[in-house]
Design an enzyme around this catalytic site. Structure first.
Site, mmCIF file in Angstrom:
data_model
loop_
_atom_site.group_PDB
_atom_site.id
_atom_site.type_symbol
_atom_site.label_atom_id
_atom_site.label_comp_id
_atom_site.label_asym_id
_atom_site.label_seq_id
_atom_site.Cartn_x
_atom_site.Cartn_y
_atom_site.Cartn_z
ATOM 1 N N ARG A 56 0.844 -1.201 0.000
ATOM 2 C CA ARG A 56 0.000 0.000 0.000
ATOM 3 C C ARG A 56 0.877 1.247 0.000
ATOM 4 N NH1 ARG A 56 -4.542 2.135 0.326
ATOM 5 N NH2 ARG A 56 -5.844 0.306 0.519
ATOM 6 N N GLU A 95 1.718 -0.780 10.345
ATOM 7 C CA GLU A 95 2.123 0.557 9.887
ATOM 8 C C GLU A 95 1.034 1.605 10.102
ATOM 9 O OE1 GLU A 95 4.007 2.987 6.103
ATOM 10 O OE2 GLU A 95 4.056 0.805 6.123
ATOM 11 N N ARG A 96 -0.247 1.209 9.922
ATOM 12 C CA ARG A 96 -1.329 2.170 10.147
ATOM 13 C C ARG A 96 -1.317 2.672 11.591
ATOM 14 N NH1 ARG A 96 -6.184 0.715 10.317
ATOM 15 N NH2 ARG A 96 -7.180 2.670 9.729
ATOM 16 N N ARG A 97 -1.056 1.751 12.538
ATOM 17 C CA ARG A 97 -1.005 2.143 13.951
ATOM 18 C C ARG A 97 0.128 3.144 14.194
ATOM 19 N NH1 ARG A 97 -0.655 -3.687 16.156
ATOM 20 N NH2 ARG A 97 -1.000 -4.217 13.995
ATOM 21 N N GLU A 128 -0.957 -9.006 5.508
ATOM 22 C CA GLU A 128 -1.631 -8.058 6.398
ATOM 23 C C GLU A 128 -2.491 -7.091 5.583
ATOM 24 O OE1 GLU A 128 -0.626 -5.051 10.061
ATOM 25 O OE2 GLU A 128 0.694 -5.005 8.329
ATOM 26 N N ARG A 132 -6.518 -6.750 5.738
ATOM 27 C CA ARG A 132 -6.952 -5.654 6.597
ATOM 28 C C ARG A 132 -7.170 -4.327 5.888
ATOM 29 N NH1 ARG A 132 -2.684 -6.815 11.507
ATOM 30 N NH2 ARG A 132 -3.796 -8.551 12.476
#
Length: 292
Positions: A56, A95-97, A128, A132
């Site tokens: 992403r 990574e989003r966290r 992932e 997700r």
């Protein structure tokens, strides 16, 4: 990192890569559960960098902002998984966290430091995101392609591992046969998955791009696009002298078309299976369990 932490992560990886259907949530839960609290470190967010294998490239700013608000109020409950690099750490999962934590103003995040290989990092990052995140169609297709090459599995085996249908994997991979210009239109959302799938079956690049342009300018539906793409073929069929087909062969043709997702013709004691390009041929051979 202490041995017990290594062993816990090792067992999680073994389950992730060698067993049946993969579930990243269960994998992370197992790793966290088997990692002693004393081995979960607070790492400065400035020392964390994106996983180089992260498929992403764009993150939804609204979703990140919502997660940042939640983190600001409740903190981070689930540690991220990271890997030591030459300078600082690379994010394996979460990574989003990390991005949301930075937006929330946190200086550190809880993390489990793993000893993963580059191959394992790639696989976790792809899995992932596939499970997700709402990857665009091209990102998803490239993730499937990379996993097939890296895990050395067939489309059918990957489909079972991810809980997807084989036809879904096949259709997504077909998008990678599109020229880069058309792929960018899919990424931007100018072309839908349905339109892209029809276009991916065309071998004439010029015709493909012309039709893509018409889809955008004229708002052509998927059904209309299918009709346009098959117009030449239909004209040829109409021009030919009609031949009464053997009903048995007609039924068999129908079955083969549904199974192979391509044109199949049986007549004059000959069976012709059409394919759009080399990748499409590989797909058909895989379905027929024929090895080159």
């Amino acid at each position: 990192m202490e041995n017990n932490n290594r062993k816990a992560l090792g067992r999680g990886l073994e389950q992730l890569f060698n067993e049946g259907m993969v579930n990243m949530d269960q994998f992370e839960e197992q790793v966290i559960e088997e990692t002693p609290t004393s081995n979960i470190a607070e790492i400065n967010v400035t020392d964390l960098r994106s996983n180089p294998y992260q498929p992403r490239k764009n993150f939804d700013p609204i979703a990140l902002s919502e997660l940042a608000s939640s983190i600001k109020e409740h903190g981070i409950f689930q540690p991220v998984i990271i890997k030591k690099s030459i300078k600082g750490y690379e994010i394996v999962a979460g990574e989003r966290r990390v991005r949301a934590a930075k937006e929330a103003g946190l200086k550190t995040v809880p993390a489990i430091i793993s000893e993963l290989t580059d191959s394992q990092m790639m696989q976790i990052a792809l899995l992932e995101n596939l499970q997700r995140e709402n990857l665009n169609a091209i990102e998803e297709a490239k993730a499937y392609e990379t996993l097939i090459a890296n895990l050395k599995v067939t489309q059918e085996q990957l489909a079972k591992k991810l809980g997807k249908s084989r036809s879904h994997i096949t259709n997504m991979l077909g998008l990678l046969t599109l020229p880069s210009v058309a792929q960018q239109l899919v990424i931007k959302g100018d072309l839908s998955m349905g339109h892209a799938r029809v276009l991916s079956k065309l071998s004439d690049k010029e015709k493909l791009l012309n039709l893509a342009d018409r889809v955008i300018k004229e708002g052509i539906t998927v059904r209309q696009l299918e009709a346009l793409a098959n117009a030449e073929e239909r004209k040829v069929k109409i021009a030919k002298k009609l031949v009464v087909a053997n009903p048995t062969y007609q039924n068999l043709e129908t079955i083969l078309v549904e199974k192979l997702d391509t044109k199949v013709s049986i007549k004059n004691k000959k069976m012709v299976i059409s394919f759009a390009n080399d990748k499409d041929l590989e797909r058909i051979l895989e379905i027929l369990k024929i090895k080159e």
